[in-house]
Design a protein around this motif. Structure first.
Motif: not given
Length: 177
Positions: A131-138
Motif C-alpha cells: 500500500v502506498a500512503v501519503s499526506r494529501p499532496r505529499g
C-alpha cells in the motif's frame, strides 16, 4: 456505520455531503452492486460492505464512510473515512482503490489492509500486499506486509515501521480478525 454512495465525483481535498446522486444507508450500497450486512461472528459487531468485484470493507461500529464511484461504472474507486477503523480486502487485478482520510491517502491495487482514523492521526497497517500512503499532496511511502505508518498533520517525513503483535491484534481485533 452509515454509508453514502457518491457517483461521478472528482475527488478533491474536501468532499461535500449531500451532492446530487448521493444515497445513504443500505439502499445506496445495494443499488451499486454492493451489499451491506451486520456481522457479529467473530466478535465484535461490525458492518461489512461486499461488492461484486471482490471488494470487501469491514467497518467497526460507529464508523462513517463515503463510497465513491468516480467513473460511474458501479464499482467503488475510493472511500472517505473520517473516524474509526476499516479493514479493506481488495483482490489483485481489481484496479486501483483509495482510502481518503483527513490526514492521509492510502492507495492500493490489491491487498488486505486496515486504516484507523482519530482526531490526531491516521494509522495504516498492511496485512498482505503493498500500500502506498501519503499526506494529501505529499510524497508516498510504500508499506509491505506487517508494516504500518502513523500520519499526523505537518510536514515531517512519514516513517514506516514493523508493527508489534500487540498493536496489530488490537486494531484487527476491532474489525473481527
Amino acid at each position: 456505520m452509515s454509508v453514502r454512495w457518491l457517483r461521478g465525483m472528482r475527488i478533491g481535498l474536501a468532499l461535500a455531503p449531500g451532492l446530487v446522486g448521493s444515497l445513504t444507508g443500505p439502499a445506496a450500497a445495494q443499488g451499486a452492486g454492493c451489499t451491506l450486512a451486520p456481522r457479529t461472528d467473530p466478535p465484535p459487531p461490525r458492518q461489512v460492505l461486499t461488492c461484486g468485484d471482490g471488494l470487501t470493507i469491514a467497518a467497526e461500529t460507529g464508523a462513517a464512510l463515503t463510497v465513491i464511484d468516480r467513473n460511474r461504472d458501479g464499482r467503488p474507486d475510493a472511500v472517505t473515512l473520517d473516524a474509526k477503523a476499516v479493514l479493506v480486502d481488495r483482490p489483485p487485478g481489481a484496479g486501483r482503490f483509495q482510502i481518503l482520510t483527513p490526514h492521509a491517502v492510502a492507495s492500493v491495487r490489491g491487498t488486505i489492509w486496515a486504516v484507523d482514523v482519530s482526531a490526531d492521526q491516521t494509522s495504516v497497517f498492511v496485512e498482505q500486499g503493498r500500500v502506498a500512503v501519503s499526506r494529501p499532496r505529499g510524497r508516498p511511502v510504500v508499506l509491505g506486509a506487517g508494516d504500518g505508518v502513523d500520519v499526523r498533520p505537518g510536514t515531517d517525513p512519514l516513517t514506516v515501521t514493523r508493527w508489534g503483535a500487540a498493536r496489530v491484534a488490537a486494531l484487527l481485533g476491532r474489525l473481527g480478525r
